[in-house]
Design a protein around this motif. Sequence first.
Motif, mmCIF file in Angstrom:
data_model
loop_
_atom_site.group_PDB
_atom_site.id
_atom_site.type_symbol
_atom_site.label_atom_id
_atom_site.label_comp_id
_atom_site.label_asym_id
_atom_site.label_seq_id
_atom_site.Cartn_x
_atom_site.Cartn_y
_atom_site.Cartn_z
ATOM 1 N N LEU A 1 2.673 -4.352 -12.477
ATOM 2 C CA LEU A 1 2.808 -2.664 -12.669
ATOM 3 C C LEU A 1 2.930 -1.958 -11.331
ATOM 4 C CD1 LEU A 1 -0.154 -2.268 -15.039
ATOM 5 C CD2 LEU A 1 2.265 -2.117 -15.690
ATOM 6 N N ARG A 2 4.004 -1.328 -11.065
ATOM 7 C CA ARG A 2 4.254 -1.498 -9.944
ATOM 8 C C ARG A 2 4.913 0.510 -9.803
ATOM 9 N NH1 ARG A 2 9.501 -2.129 -6.476
ATOM 10 N NH2 ARG A 2 9.368 -1.388 -4.864
ATOM 11 N N LEU A 3 3.874 1.678 -9.500
ATOM 12 C CA LEU A 3 3.732 3.133 -9.402
ATOM 13 C C LEU A 3 4.659 3.309 -7.477
ATOM 14 C CD1 LEU A 3 2.899 6.065 -9.728
ATOM 15 C CD2 LEU A 3 0.791 5.236 -8.857
ATOM 16 N N GLN A 4 5.688 3.310 -7.635
ATOM 17 C CA GLN A 4 6.236 3.948 -6.409
ATOM 18 C C GLN A 4 5.724 5.285 -6.523
ATOM 19 O OE1 GLN A 4 8.538 2.308 -5.187
ATOM 20 N NE2 GLN A 4 8.197 3.263 -3.487
ATOM 21 N N VAL B 1 -1.219 -7.380 -12.411
ATOM 22 C CA VAL B 1 -1.372 -6.937 -10.147
ATOM 23 C C VAL B 1 -0.634 -5.449 -10.253
ATOM 24 C CG1 VAL B 1 -0.212 -7.303 -8.709
ATOM 25 C CG2 VAL B 1 -0.822 -9.735 -10.595
ATOM 26 N N LEU B 2 -1.719 -4.548 -9.851
ATOM 27 C CA LEU B 2 -1.090 -3.518 -10.391
ATOM 28 C C LEU B 2 -0.371 -3.337 -8.285
ATOM 29 C CD1 LEU B 2 -0.947 -0.488 -10.633
ATOM 30 C CD2 LEU B 2 -3.820 -0.037 -9.925
ATOM 31 N N LEU B 3 0.200 -3.023 -8.436
ATOM 32 C CA LEU B 3 1.397 -2.509 -7.037
ATOM 33 C C LEU B 3 1.459 -0.760 -7.000
ATOM 34 C CD1 LEU B 3 2.688 -3.426 -4.218
ATOM 35 C CD2 LEU B 3 4.679 -3.496 -5.965
ATOM 36 N N ILE B 4 0.853 -0.308 -6.171
ATOM 37 C CA ILE B 4 0.993 1.052 -5.842
ATOM 38 C C ILE B 4 1.246 1.527 -4.284
ATOM 39 C CG2 ILE B 4 -0.494 3.460 -4.900
ATOM 40 C CD1 ILE B 4 -2.692 2.280 -6.712
ATOM 41 N N ASP B 5 3.066 1.279 -3.974
ATOM 42 C CA ASP B 5 3.888 1.573 -3.270
ATOM 43 C C ASP B 5 4.040 2.844 -2.896
ATOM 44 O OD1 ASP B 5 5.350 -0.920 -1.791
ATOM 45 O OD2 ASP B 5 7.149 -0.760 -3.429
ATOM 46 N N GLU B 6 4.086 2.015 -1.158
ATOM 47 C CA GLU B 6 4.693 3.393 -0.191
ATOM 48 C C GLU B 6 3.224 4.833 -0.553
ATOM 49 O OE1 GLU B 6 8.316 3.838 -0.798
ATOM 50 O OE2 GLU B 6 8.672 2.609 1.018
ATOM 51 N N LEU B 7 1.973 4.045 -0.195
ATOM 52 C CA LEU B 7 1.088 5.248 -1.273
ATOM 53 C C LEU B 7 0.817 6.235 0.738
ATOM 54 C CD1 LEU B 7 -1.638 6.186 -2.046
ATOM 55 C CD2 LEU B 7 -2.732 4.887 -0.271
ATOM 56 N N PRO C 1 -7.995 -4.574 -12.207
ATOM 57 C CA PRO C 1 -6.269 -5.062 -12.099
ATOM 58 C C PRO C 1 -6.409 -5.839 -10.213
ATOM 59 C CG PRO C 1 -6.633 -3.086 -11.644
ATOM 60 C CD PRO C 1 -8.214 -3.136 -12.333
ATOM 61 N N ILE C 2 -5.626 -6.885 -10.036
ATOM 62 C CA ILE C 2 -5.054 -7.281 -8.278
ATOM 63 C C ILE C 2 -4.346 -6.281 -7.865
ATOM 64 C CG2 ILE C 2 -4.132 -8.622 -7.841
ATOM 65 C CD1 ILE C 2 -5.208 -10.918 -9.697
ATOM 66 N N VAL C 3 -5.428 -4.997 -7.399
ATOM 67 C CA VAL C 3 -4.342 -4.005 -6.489
ATOM 68 C C VAL C 3 -4.056 -4.778 -5.004
ATOM 69 C CG1 VAL C 3 -4.771 -1.389 -5.973
ATOM 70 C CG2 VAL C 3 -6.005 -2.717 -7.746
ATOM 71 N N ILE C 4 -2.506 -3.645 -4.975
ATOM 72 C CA ILE C 4 -1.893 -3.799 -4.063
ATOM 73 C C ILE C 4 -1.676 -2.617 -3.612
ATOM 74 C CG2 ILE C 4 0.060 -5.379 -2.328
ATOM 75 C CD1 ILE C 4 -2.458 -6.591 -3.557
ATOM 76 N N LEU C 5 -1.670 -2.600 -2.552
ATOM 77 C CA LEU C 5 -1.683 -0.896 -1.446
ATOM 78 C C LEU C 5 -0.744 -1.367 -0.688
ATOM 79 C CD1 LEU C 5 -4.459 -0.281 -2.418
ATOM 80 C CD2 LEU C 5 -3.377 1.823 -3.029
ATOM 81 N N THR C 6 0.653 -0.380 -0.726
ATOM 82 C CA THR C 6 1.001 -0.310 0.372
ATOM 83 C C THR C 6 1.601 0.405 1.592
ATOM 84 O OG1 THR C 6 3.483 -0.338 0.163
ATOM 85 C CG2 THR C 6 2.732 -2.741 -0.488
ATOM 86 N N SER C 7 1.908 0.743 2.969
ATOM 87 C CA SER C 7 1.823 1.905 2.889
ATOM 88 C C SER C 7 3.032 1.922 4.764
ATOM 89 C CB SER C 7 0.744 2.307 3.963
ATOM 90 O OG SER C 7 0.867 3.879 5.086
ATOM 91 N N ASN C 8 4.226 2.004 5.223
ATOM 92 C CA ASN C 8 4.962 2.154 5.558
ATOM 93 C C ASN C 8 4.458 2.864 7.245
ATOM 94 O OD1 ASN C 8 6.290 0.417 4.613
ATOM 95 N ND2 ASN C 8 7.827 2.461 3.774
ATOM 96 N N ARG C 9 2.918 3.354 7.256
ATOM 97 C CA ARG C 9 2.751 3.884 8.028
ATOM 98 C C ARG C 9 3.146 5.622 8.654
ATOM 99 N NH1 ARG C 9 -0.932 2.116 13.501
ATOM 100 N NH2 ARG C 9 -3.060 3.313 12.740
ATOM 101 N N THR C 10 4.161 6.246 7.758
ATOM 102 C CA THR C 10 4.385 7.540 7.951
ATOM 103 C C THR C 10 3.465 8.241 8.247
ATOM 104 O OG1 THR C 10 4.971 8.259 5.694
ATOM 105 C CG2 THR C 10 6.441 6.576 6.932
ATOM 106 N N ARG C 11 2.520 7.902 7.549
ATOM 107 C CA ARG C 11 1.371 9.351 7.975
ATOM 108 C C ARG C 11 0.598 8.357 8.266
ATOM 109 N NH1 ARG C 11 -1.591 10.805 3.834
ATOM 110 N NH2 ARG C 11 -1.067 10.380 1.548
ATOM 111 N N GLU C 12 -0.897 8.809 8.457
ATOM 112 C CA GLU C 12 -1.907 8.174 8.205
ATOM 113 C C GLU C 12 -2.806 8.644 6.748
ATOM 114 O OE1 GLU C 12 -4.416 6.349 9.864
ATOM 115 O OE2 GLU C 12 -2.585 5.996 11.646
#
Length: 307
Positions: free
Chosen positions: A67-70, A135-141, A175-186
């Motif tokens: 499950l991808r949350l963009q 698998v829950l992907l919270i992408d580019e938080l 769920p298996i939760v993966i969060l990602t961030s490109n660190r454009t902000r804290e």
Amino acid sequence: MPHPLPASVDDTVALLAAGDYVAERSLATALYLALKLKRPLFLEGEAGVGKTEIAKVLSATLGRRLLRLQCYEGLDAAAAVYEWNYARQMMEIRLAEASGARDRDALATDLFSDRFLIRRPLLQAMEPDVNGAPVLLIDELDRTDEPFEAYLLEILSDFQVTIPEYGTVKAPEPPIVILTSNRTREIHDALKRRCFYHWVDYPNAERERAILAVKAPGAEARLAAQVVGFVQKLRAMDLYKAPGVAETLDWAQALVELNQLELDPRTINDTLGTLLKYQDDIARIQGSEASRILTQVKLELAATPNR
């Protein structure tokens, strides 16, 4: 058929390798602990280093639904968690009024029942699944706003969603939760405290060659070594956007399609757009600078032929 969770760090390395993901041990350790202790894993790093790919590989190798949350600016609960099917609710009201067969209290209760609820990725992740927790992907938080971060706190700590008109939906298995961030902000500390953390860095030359061997097997060993050497040099420069692993793979695959067995200045100049994404960076590297870097790479590879 779902695959069992890895029983050790070595198993986690092997699990990722089965999905063609070449992971350093520190990343595999963070992932193993997150899986073992049922905690979300928060991955930060530059764009293109393979953060999102980890969730995709986990879904494929574990046999779990992805499950991808963009994320994007302005993301709210209606797009991320749930919303009510207002069109169907209005139709139900009109049918009830026309028939006159239902009292208002019963109608109000029915309007906020399961059949009118539209589930978005975060709510879907709370539902049971025969193949195990998804698998829950919270992408580019980092692209979202801070109020949305606050909304995530209940989900990441208790693995549940509260819907005022409906009640609380709690996951039978986290769920298996993966969060990602490109660190454009804290990202706020309150959210980070609910997760295990790992910084996904650019790979060193050895690991990047291993990635190319898996993901771009058509590239000859000499070409792959030159591509990695060139990219590693670029990352040491003050560019607007250094190339990530994704760009390295794109470049290597483009060179294979051009039937290149090794790099030469003309081919580099013609294909820099697959590697660099900003014109200022391309203009800086094209020409004499590309030739200089390539010469340096070839000298270094000649001095260590086992590379």
